[in-house]
Scaffold this motif. Structure first.
Motif, mmCIF file in Angstrom:
data_model
loop_
_atom_site.group_PDB
_atom_site.id
_atom_site.type_symbol
_atom_site.label_atom_id
_atom_site.label_comp_id
_atom_site.label_asym_id
_atom_site.label_seq_id
_atom_site.Cartn_x
_atom_site.Cartn_y
_atom_site.Cartn_z
ATOM 1 N N ILE A 15 -80.756 30.889 5.451
ATOM 2 C CA ILE A 15 -79.420 30.829 6.066
ATOM 3 C C ILE A 15 -78.589 31.950 5.436
ATOM 4 O O ILE A 15 -78.529 32.035 4.207
ATOM 5 N N PRO A 16 -77.984 32.825 6.243
ATOM 6 C CA PRO A 16 -77.246 33.949 5.638
ATOM 7 C C PRO A 16 -75.950 33.462 4.979
ATOM 8 O O PRO A 16 -74.858 33.792 5.415
ATOM 9 N N THR A 17 -76.128 32.665 3.955
ATOM 10 C CA THR A 17 -75.077 32.082 3.122
ATOM 11 C C THR A 17 -74.288 30.983 3.853
ATOM 12 O O THR A 17 -73.495 31.275 4.759
ATOM 13 N N ILE A 18 -74.509 29.751 3.432
ATOM 14 C CA ILE A 18 -73.760 28.627 4.013
ATOM 15 C C ILE A 18 -72.268 28.870 3.786
ATOM 16 O O ILE A 18 -71.844 29.153 2.668
ATOM 17 N N GLY A 19 -71.505 28.774 4.861
ATOM 18 C CA GLY A 19 -70.053 28.974 4.762
ATOM 19 C C GLY A 19 -69.590 30.355 5.159
ATOM 20 O O GLY A 19 -68.395 30.584 5.341
ATOM 21 N N SER A 20 -70.528 31.292 5.310
ATOM 22 C CA SER A 20 -70.128 32.619 5.787
ATOM 23 C C SER A 20 -69.845 32.526 7.292
ATOM 24 O O SER A 20 -70.074 31.487 7.919
ATOM 25 N N TRP A 21 -69.424 33.614 7.896
ATOM 26 C CA TRP A 21 -69.146 33.595 9.343
ATOM 27 C C TRP A 21 -70.400 33.201 10.121
ATOM 28 O O TRP A 21 -70.313 32.608 11.205
ATOM 29 N N LYS A 50 -68.328 25.568 5.642
ATOM 30 C CA LYS A 50 -68.530 25.054 7.001
ATOM 31 C C LYS A 50 -69.921 25.433 7.511
ATOM 32 O O LYS A 50 -70.348 26.579 7.365
ATOM 33 N N PHE A 51 -70.600 24.457 8.080
ATOM 34 C CA PHE A 51 -71.908 24.707 8.678
ATOM 35 C C PHE A 51 -71.965 23.874 9.955
ATOM 36 O O PHE A 51 -72.251 22.680 9.918
ATOM 37 N N ASP A 52 -71.643 24.457 11.099
ATOM 38 C CA ASP A 52 -71.663 23.683 12.335
ATOM 39 C C ASP A 52 -72.550 24.355 13.389
ATOM 40 O O ASP A 52 -72.250 24.345 14.578
ATOM 41 N N VAL A 53 -73.652 24.962 12.901
ATOM 42 C CA VAL A 53 -74.646 25.566 13.799
ATOM 43 C C VAL A 53 -76.002 24.933 13.491
ATOM 44 O O VAL A 53 -76.117 24.163 12.533
ATOM 45 N N GLU A 54 -77.028 25.265 14.292
ATOM 46 C CA GLU A 54 -78.355 24.715 14.012
ATOM 47 C C GLU A 54 -79.023 25.473 12.866
ATOM 48 O O GLU A 54 -78.646 26.609 12.565
ATOM 49 N N ASP A 55 -80.026 24.831 12.242
ATOM 50 C CA ASP A 55 -80.866 25.569 11.291
ATOM 51 C C ASP A 55 -82.259 25.807 11.858
ATOM 52 O O ASP A 55 -83.032 26.602 11.324
ATOM 53 N N LEU A 56 -82.590 25.102 12.964
ATOM 54 C CA LEU A 56 -83.879 25.296 13.657
ATOM 55 C C LEU A 56 -83.659 25.106 15.155
ATOM 56 O O LEU A 56 -82.948 24.182 15.555
ATOM 57 N N ALA A 57 -84.255 25.971 15.939
ATOM 58 C CA ALA A 57 -84.222 25.806 17.402
ATOM 59 C C ALA A 57 -85.635 26.005 17.946
ATOM 60 O O ALA A 57 -86.364 26.892 17.471
ATOM 61 N N THR A 58 -86.018 25.173 18.894
ATOM 62 C CA THR A 58 -87.289 25.369 19.600
ATOM 63 C C THR A 58 -86.982 25.356 21.098
ATOM 64 O O THR A 58 -86.180 24.536 21.556
ATOM 65 N N VAL A 59 -87.613 26.252 21.825
ATOM 66 C CA VAL A 59 -87.312 26.380 23.258
ATOM 67 C C VAL A 59 -88.600 26.610 24.044
ATOM 68 O O VAL A 59 -89.406 27.471 23.670
ATOM 69 N N PHE A 60 -88.761 25.870 25.114
ATOM 70 C CA PHE A 60 -89.855 26.085 26.060
ATOM 71 C C PHE A 60 -89.245 26.700 27.315
ATOM 72 O O PHE A 60 -88.319 26.145 27.902
ATOM 73 N N MET A 61 -89.781 27.856 27.718
ATOM 74 C CA MET A 61 -89.196 28.583 28.846
ATOM 75 C C MET A 61 -90.215 28.750 29.967
ATOM 76 O O MET A 61 -91.359 29.142 29.706
ATOM 77 N N ARG A 62 -89.789 28.489 31.191
ATOM 78 C CA ARG A 62 -90.614 28.780 32.374
ATOM 79 C C ARG A 62 -90.172 30.131 32.934
ATOM 80 O O ARG A 62 -88.981 30.376 33.099
ATOM 81 N N LEU A 63 -91.169 30.972 33.202
ATOM 82 C CA LEU A 63 -90.887 32.348 33.599
ATOM 83 C C LEU A 63 -91.248 32.585 35.055
ATOM 84 O O LEU A 63 -92.125 31.906 35.606
ATOM 85 N N GLU A 64 -90.564 33.567 35.631
ATOM 86 C CA GLU A 64 -90.915 34.047 36.971
ATOM 87 C C GLU A 64 -92.417 34.378 36.986
ATOM 88 O O GLU A 64 -92.921 34.980 36.030
ATOM 89 N N GLY A 65 -93.125 33.959 38.009
ATOM 90 C CA GLY A 65 -94.552 34.270 38.103
ATOM 91 C C GLY A 65 -95.437 33.185 37.521
ATOM 92 O O GLY A 65 -96.665 33.305 37.558
ATOM 93 N N GLY A 66 -94.829 32.130 36.932
ATOM 94 C CA GLY A 66 -95.625 30.988 36.493
ATOM 95 C C GLY A 66 -95.964 30.967 35.015
ATOM 96 O O GLY A 66 -96.490 29.969 34.518
ATOM 97 N N GLY A 67 -95.727 32.042 34.285
ATOM 98 C CA GLY A 67 -96.007 32.056 32.851
ATOM 99 C C GLY A 67 -94.987 31.226 32.077
ATOM 100 O O GLY A 67 -93.941 30.830 32.619
ATOM 101 N N THR A 68 -95.307 30.960 30.817
ATOM 102 C CA THR A 68 -94.378 30.220 29.973
ATOM 103 C C THR A 68 -94.292 30.883 28.598
ATOM 104 O O THR A 68 -95.209 31.583 28.161
#
Ligand SMILES: NC(=O)c1ccc[n+]([C@@H]2O[C@H](COP(=O)([O-])OP(=O)(O)OC[C@H]3O[C@@H](n4cnc5c(N)ncnc54)[C@H](O)[C@@H]3O)[C@@H](O)[C@H]2O)c1
Length: 361
Positions: free
Chosen positions: A160-166, A232-250
């Motif tokens: 985390i680029p310093t808890i409490g920074s921007w 202040k820390f009001d953001v996520e520390d981990l994100a996971t995303v599954f994306m469906r792409l044009e053409g059927g790929g993921t």
């Protein structure tokens, strides 16, 4: 010999210094001024690179007579106001990533670039790496056949680029690792896949470590506001995303600043295609990562290590921006590709909040 292009840089933190060094190394460019709140850094950089003006306020930098182009390397909430003010003064703009706090702000920047008829570029330096470019060349040579699935990640244990920074305040940063390092991952993954449109996203975000004070980068206590207990820390520390792409790929994207995983910092990508697969792993900012291609030779598994050079980073981004400005061929250089990434990131946060898949039109 034509007159030098007169440029300025707003921000003297890590990112701003990359821009300053890159401009200083280019022929035909005059670094007219820099702006930043840290007087000691500013004056030292001005002395080192022979920069005539160093000012605290970005407004004073934009007002310099003769300024033609500016890099914006400040906390994300300032990208849109500074870029729009610069474009309205007729300056060309190279903004740091992410383009803005969100897609709506990014759209106002694109509108300003089009109205002014000026360049708006955004620094996506990771796709310039030699290993990513080598992998892209292998894909374009058809070595993977039709790619249909990719997983791309940037994961840190305590980064985390310093808890409490921007960085850890959503109104200043727009989000956590997804918008910070995940946007690089999204950029290089979609680049490798041939820029398919993202049709839908299904995301989850977590903040269980950061909000309990775990995961601030041990090496990085330089960010303003960091390090205090009520930070202040009001953001996520981990994100996971599954994306469906044009053409059927993921595409699966993971981005963490904090997670109980192997120590260090790692980003990479795996791709599966009809003729072969590929894997790129970059540990701890190695200049060149481990790049392998996988295939099948008459029933026998094959694995081949590909060599790559270091490639470009900020110097390549800055040099291309300068070349584009000089060329006068500014068509399409309006920030719209980066704005589309911002819309995708917005959809991810919307999906995580709503706990469902979000379609992107
Ligand atoms: N492309 C990359 O690989 C990369 C890497 C790091 C950061 N970044 C991006 O660069 C931007 C800056 O990040 P950083 O790590 O350098 O941040 P930082 O906090 O280290 O530096 C921010 C700079 O902005 C200046 N600043 C803040 N408010 C200002 C104002 N009102 N007027 C003038 N200057 C002001 C600060 O004085 C400081 O010099 C962010 O958008 C970040 O996402 C990109």
């Amino acid at each position: 010999m034509s007159a030098p292009l007169r440029v300025g840089v707003v921000g003297v933190g890590w990112a701003g210094q990359q821009h300053i060094k890159a401009y200083a190394a280019l022929d035909g460019v005059e670094l007219l001024g820099i702006a930043g709140l840290e007087e000691a850094e500013r004056t030292a950089l001005a002395a080192e690179h022979g920069i005539e003006h160093d000012v605290a306020r970005w407004e004073d930098l934009l007002a310099l007579d003769g300024l033609e182009a500016v890099s914006v390397a400040v906390p994300t909430f300032l990208h849109a106001p500074i870029a729009i003010a610069a474009l309205e003064r007729g300056l060309h703009v190279l903004s740091e990533k992410p383009i803005a706090l969100n897609g709506t702000e990014a759209a106002t920047m694109v509108d300003a670039a089009r109205a002014a008829g000026r360049v708006l570029d955004v620094a996506f330096n990771h796709r310039r790496r030699g290993d990513i470019q080598r992998l892209k060349a292998a894909i374009d040579e058809g070595r993977l056949g039709q790619t249909y699935y990719a997983k791309a990640w940037w994961l840190r244990r305590t980064g985390i680029p310093t808890i409490g920074s921007w960085f850890t305040q959503s109104n200043l940063a727009g989000g956590g690792p997804l918008v910070d390092i995940g946007v690089h991952v999204l950029d290089y993954a979609l680049f490798l896949l041939g820029n398919p449109a993202v049709r839908s996203v299904s995301a989850s975000t977590y903040d269980l470590l950061g909000r309990n004070g775990f995961g601030s980068s041990p090496e990085d206590n330089t960010k303003s506001g960091g390090g205090n207990a009520d930070a202040k820390f009001d953001v996520e520390d981990l994100a996971t995303v599954f994306m469906r792409l044009e053409g059927g790929g993921t595409l699966l994207v993971e981005a963490s600043w904090a997670a109980h995983r192997a120590d260090g910092d790692q980003f990479g990508v795996t791709l599966y295609g009809t003729e072969g697969g590929a894997e790129l792993i970059v540990d701890d900012y190695a200049p060149v990562g481990s790049l392998k291609l996988f295939g099948d030779d008459a029933g026998t598994a094959t694995a081949q290590r590909l060599r790559a050079g270091v490639g470009g980073a900020h110097p390549a981004v800055v040099a291309e921006f300068v070349d584009t400005v000089r060329s006068g061929d500014w068509a399409g250089r309006d920030g719209s590709a980066a704005a589309q990434l911002a819309r995708i990131v917005d959809a991810c946060y919307e999906s995580a909040a709503a706990e469902r898949e979000i379609n992107i039109s």
